[in-house]
Design a protein around this motif. Structure first.
Motif, PDB file in Angstrom:
ATOM      1  N   ASN A 216      -0.687 -21.117  -2.656  1.00 57.09           N
ATOM      2  CA  ASN A 216      -0.883 -22.529  -2.327  1.00 57.09           C
ATOM      3  C   ASN A 216      -0.686 -22.786  -0.837  1.00 57.09           C
ATOM      4  O   ASN A 216      -1.389 -23.603  -0.239  1.00 57.09           O
ATOM      5  N   ASN A 219      -3.866 -21.796   0.732  1.00 57.46           N
ATOM      6  CA  ASN A 219      -4.908 -22.770   0.381  1.00 57.46           C
ATOM      7  C   ASN A 219      -4.776 -24.050   1.196  1.00 57.46           C
ATOM      8  O   ASN A 219      -5.770 -24.585   1.703  1.00 57.46           O
ATOM      9  N   TYR A 265      -5.720 -11.486  -4.025  1.00 57.12           N
ATOM     10  CA  TYR A 265      -5.021 -12.477  -4.844  1.00 57.12           C
ATOM     11  C   TYR A 265      -3.564 -12.093  -5.077  1.00 57.12           C
ATOM     12  O   TYR A 265      -2.666 -12.930  -4.961  1.00 57.12           O
ATOM     13  N   ASP A 271      -6.950 -16.472  -1.908  1.00 62.08           N
ATOM     14  CA  ASP A 271      -7.846 -16.683  -3.046  1.00 62.08           C
ATOM     15  C   ASP A 271      -9.197 -17.212  -2.566  1.00 62.08           C
ATOM     16  O   ASP A 271      -9.484 -18.408  -2.640  1.00 62.08           O
ATOM     17  N   HIS A 274     -11.200 -19.687  -4.677  1.00 59.66           N
ATOM     18  CA  HIS A 274     -10.715 -21.069  -4.640  1.00 59.66           C
ATOM     19  C   HIS A 274     -11.257 -21.796  -3.408  1.00 59.66           C
ATOM     20  O   HIS A 274     -11.646 -22.964  -3.482  1.00 59.66           O
ATOM     21  N   GLU A 277     -14.891 -22.546  -4.089  1.00 57.53           N
ATOM     22  CA  GLU A 277     -14.972 -23.563  -5.145  1.00 57.53           C
ATOM     23  C   GLU A 277     -14.797 -24.958  -4.567  1.00 57.53           C
ATOM     24  O   GLU A 277     -15.440 -25.926  -4.986  1.00 57.53           O
ATOM     25  N   ASN A 278     -13.921 -25.073  -3.558  1.00 60.14           N
ATOM     26  CA  ASN A 278     -13.586 -26.375  -2.979  1.00 60.14           C
ATOM     27  C   ASN A 278     -14.369 -26.707  -1.710  1.00 60.14           C
ATOM     28  O   ASN A 278     -14.046 -27.673  -1.016  1.00 60.14           O
TER      29      ASN A 278
END
Length: 498
Positions: A216, A219, A265, A271, A274, A277-278
């Motif tokens: 996180n 991210n 990962y 990641d 992720h 994806e965003n």
């Protein structure tokens, strides 16, 4: 899910990303020595650019921050010792190294991707060589010592904000095409060593497990960088080049059929799926530094996996030219390994190019391979396509207002367009052929549009126009979109027929 079906092999794609990493850490590629005089630094950098221009590459990924330092003037980091021999010492005679490199790259039609290692603070534990301006001295509370090096603690909000300011300054101040991060997020694991982020975990984990909290942190940082870049200059790309394996299938059925000792990962807490994806990154460039049929992590299987699992971003592939004739895997002894890897990557219609680590391996080295590329895969020029989030139709076309010819070049003046022009693509063919802008064999070259007040011009060497009598121009905007071509009359005296 992105469409990854194999297509009929296009031997000469017109749109393709062809990049090389120019590593400055430990003087891998440039400068050759940290104590080289400025004039030698400049001539060596130009030698790299000219060598890759000759091979018809179109992008350079240049490392401008490797150890909490900088290849440009800033109050946020000391000058790099890899540039001047001593951390914190400016070049002498002084020059803004980054500004100069961008200018030289753009003059030759290269995209300039500014490569930063955000989290690595030092390459050793020797504090005596660290500048007093370095964050390790200014903010020791930000640092974690691990395996003989210092790292910024990714779990601290103040670290994330500081590193974001570093990126923002580069985006604001310099005419770059992209910000580029490589595979160094949390450090690769070393047996017997512990990355001691217990205090920040206890303070900020908010109930998450350690591994989830670390992912996180990365991210949050990637999202923050993405948002900052687009707020300042929406046309500047954000690309990341992760380690080649996301997860092994033995751990996660969504993973690849590999047996990698470390993965993004689980070990680097990164990641990439992720991020895509965003919609946080414009391109993904996984480092597939294995041979086509490597038993534990094959280029073939991994490329197919990334093709099938990437979305919302352009997909390029990282190739390990540093392994040619210097690896335990004897597949790298064949001069055809890299050409075959390029052919394989071209067989997937959502994989749009390659990047090579690193610059010195095709610089007067591995001539068998470079000759194969020059005669086959890279026989003609190619232009990077606009990345998915930037694609749009361009309705303007370049209008020529005058052509002035001297002994060596044409100066072609252009009318300004509503869409700012960065480059002009120059097409040419002989008397018998019609201009076809989809045919890469007709690309004469890509020229930087030079601005002088409101006047725009390109400078075209007469030598590149020989044996051609029909010409057309298109332009490329800041986002990488190409306009329609427009036929152009040029003075006939420049044409030399055989």
């Amino acid at each position: 899910m992105a469409n990854s079906s194999a297509q009929a092999k296009i031997m000469y794609p017109k749109n393709e990303f062809r990049a090389v990493w120019i590593a400055t850490v430990a003087n891998i590629d440039w400068p050759k020595n940290s104590t080289d005089p400025v004039e030698k630094q400049k001539s060596d950098f130009i030698e790299i650019l000219d060598a890759y221009k000759k091979l018809r590459y179109n992008a350079v990924i240049v490392q401008i921050r490797s150890n909490g330092d900088a290849f440009y003037p800033t109050d946020l980091a000391p000058w790099s010792r890899n540039l001047t021999g001593k951390e914190g010492k400016a070049p002498s005679p002084y020059y803004d190294t980054l500004e100069w490199m961008i200018h030289e790259a753009h003059q030759r039609g290269f995209e300039f991707h500014a490569w930063l290692n955000p989290y690595r603070a030092t390459s050793s534990a020797n504090l005596e060589i660290v500048s007093k301006k370095h964050d390790l001295i200014q903010h020791p509370e930000w640092m974690i010592k691990y395996a003989g090096k210092y790292y910024y603690n990714p779990g601290l909000p103040e670290v994330q904000n500081h590193l974001t300011r570093v990126v923002e300054e580069v985006v604001k101040k310099y005419d770059i095409d992209a910000i580029h991060f490589d595979d160094y997020f949390y450090p690769y694991t070393v047996d017997g060593e512990k990355f001691n982020d217990t205090d920040s975990f206890n303070k900020y984990s908010n109930g998450l497990e350690l591994a989830d909290w670390r992912r996180n942190n990365v991210n949050v940082f990637v999202q923050q960088i993405a948002t900052s870049i687009k707020k300042i200059k929406p046309w500047v790309q954000f690309g990341i080049s992760p380690f080649g394996v996301w997860r092994n299938q033995s751990v996660d059925l969504r993973g690849s059929d590999t047996q990698a000792g470390q993965t993004n990962y689980d070990d680097l807490f990164a990641d990439p799926l992720h991020w895509m994806e965003n919609n946080w990154i414009d391109y993904i460039l996984p480092q597939l530094y294995w041979s086509l049929d490597h038993p534990k992590a094959s280029y073939t299987k991994l490329l197919k996996w990334w093709s099938e699992n990437s979305k919302n971003a352009a997909i390029y592939v990282g190739n390990g030219s540093y392994k040619i004739k210097s690896d335990a895997d004897k597949k790298w002894d064949s001069p055809f390994e890299i050409p075959n890897q390029i052919d394989y990557s071209r067989s997937f219609n959502n994989v749009q190019g390659n990047a090579f680590f690193s610059a010195k391996w095709f610089l007067n080295k591995n001539q068998e391979v470079t000759q194969l590329l020059a005669e086959n895969q890279y026989k003609y020029h190619a232009i990077p396509a606009a990345v998915p989030n930037f694609k749009k139709l361009v309705f303007d076309v370049p209008r020529v207002t005058s052509v002035i010819k001297d002994k060596n070049e044409l100066v072609i003046s252009l009318q300004p367009t509503r869409n700012p022009m960065r480059y002009v693509v120059f097409y040419g063919t002989d008397t018998n052929g019609d201009i076809n802008s989809d045919d890469p064999s007709q690309i004469v070259d890509k020229f930087l549009v030079q601005k002088n007040n409101n006047r725009l011009a390109i400078r075209v060497p007469i030598s590149v126009l020989e044996n051609k009598s029909k010409f057309a121009l298109s332009f490329i905007d800041l986002y990488g979109n190409e306009s329609k071509e427009i036929l152009t009359q040029l003075p006939q005296t420049v044409v030399k027929t055989n």
